[in-house]
Scaffold this motif. Sequence first.
Motif, PDB file in Angstrom:
ATOM      1  N   ASP A  72       0.833  -1.119  -0.048  1.00  0.00           N
ATOM      2  CA  ASP A  72      -0.158  -0.135   0.219  1.00  0.00           C
ATOM      3  C   ASP A  72       0.856   1.199   0.120  1.00  0.00           C
ATOM      4  O   ASP A  72       1.709   1.442   1.108  1.00  0.00           O
ATOM      5  N   ALA A  74       0.221   4.222  -0.339  1.00  0.00           N
ATOM      6  CA  ALA A  74      -0.272   5.309   0.525  1.00  0.00           C
ATOM      7  C   ALA A  74      -0.110   5.390   1.848  1.00  0.00           C
ATOM      8  O   ALA A  74       0.507   6.242   2.542  1.00  0.00           O
ATOM      9  N   GLU A  75       0.189   4.342   2.400  1.00  0.00           N
ATOM     10  CA  GLU A  75       0.214   3.789   3.737  1.00  0.00           C
ATOM     11  C   GLU A  75       1.858   3.375   4.069  1.00  0.00           C
ATOM     12  O   GLU A  75       2.144   3.203   5.154  1.00  0.00           O
ATOM     13  N   ASN A  76       2.438   3.536   2.742  1.00  0.00           N
ATOM     14  CA  ASN A  76       4.136   2.839   3.067  1.00  0.00           C
ATOM     15  C   ASN A  76       4.027   1.576   3.720  1.00  0.00           C
ATOM     16  O   ASN A  76       5.159   1.543   4.663  1.00  0.00           O
TER      17      ASN A  76
END
Length: 115
Positions: A72, A74-76
């Motif tokens: 993910d 965006a959430e690293n």
Amino acid sequence: QVQLVESGGGLVQAGGSLRLSCAASGSIGRINVLGWYRQAPEKQREFVASITTYGSTIYADSVKGRFTISRDGAENTVYLQMTSLKSEDTAVYYCRATYMSGGNWGQGTQVTVSS
């Protein structure tokens, strides 16, 4: 530097499922590959799966068809979905971030599969 924190390990019966998570922070723009490795008692650390920034994945033969690595952006965070677990999957699972000048390891999370 890149910091990695794993979570999601635990005790599960054979045939069950678990999902591991690894949250990356710090110089995340440097990361080329995120991967999972594992180390069973008295054994060498071994590769499990990896995923590149472009989404290309590689799996160890022993987990193909049972484990899925995903990322993910965006959430690293990188995930390892493990299904059809076997007793031989019991190990400490480590997340690794690889970049041009080296890599970093997480602290590990224990997965225990009871038969």
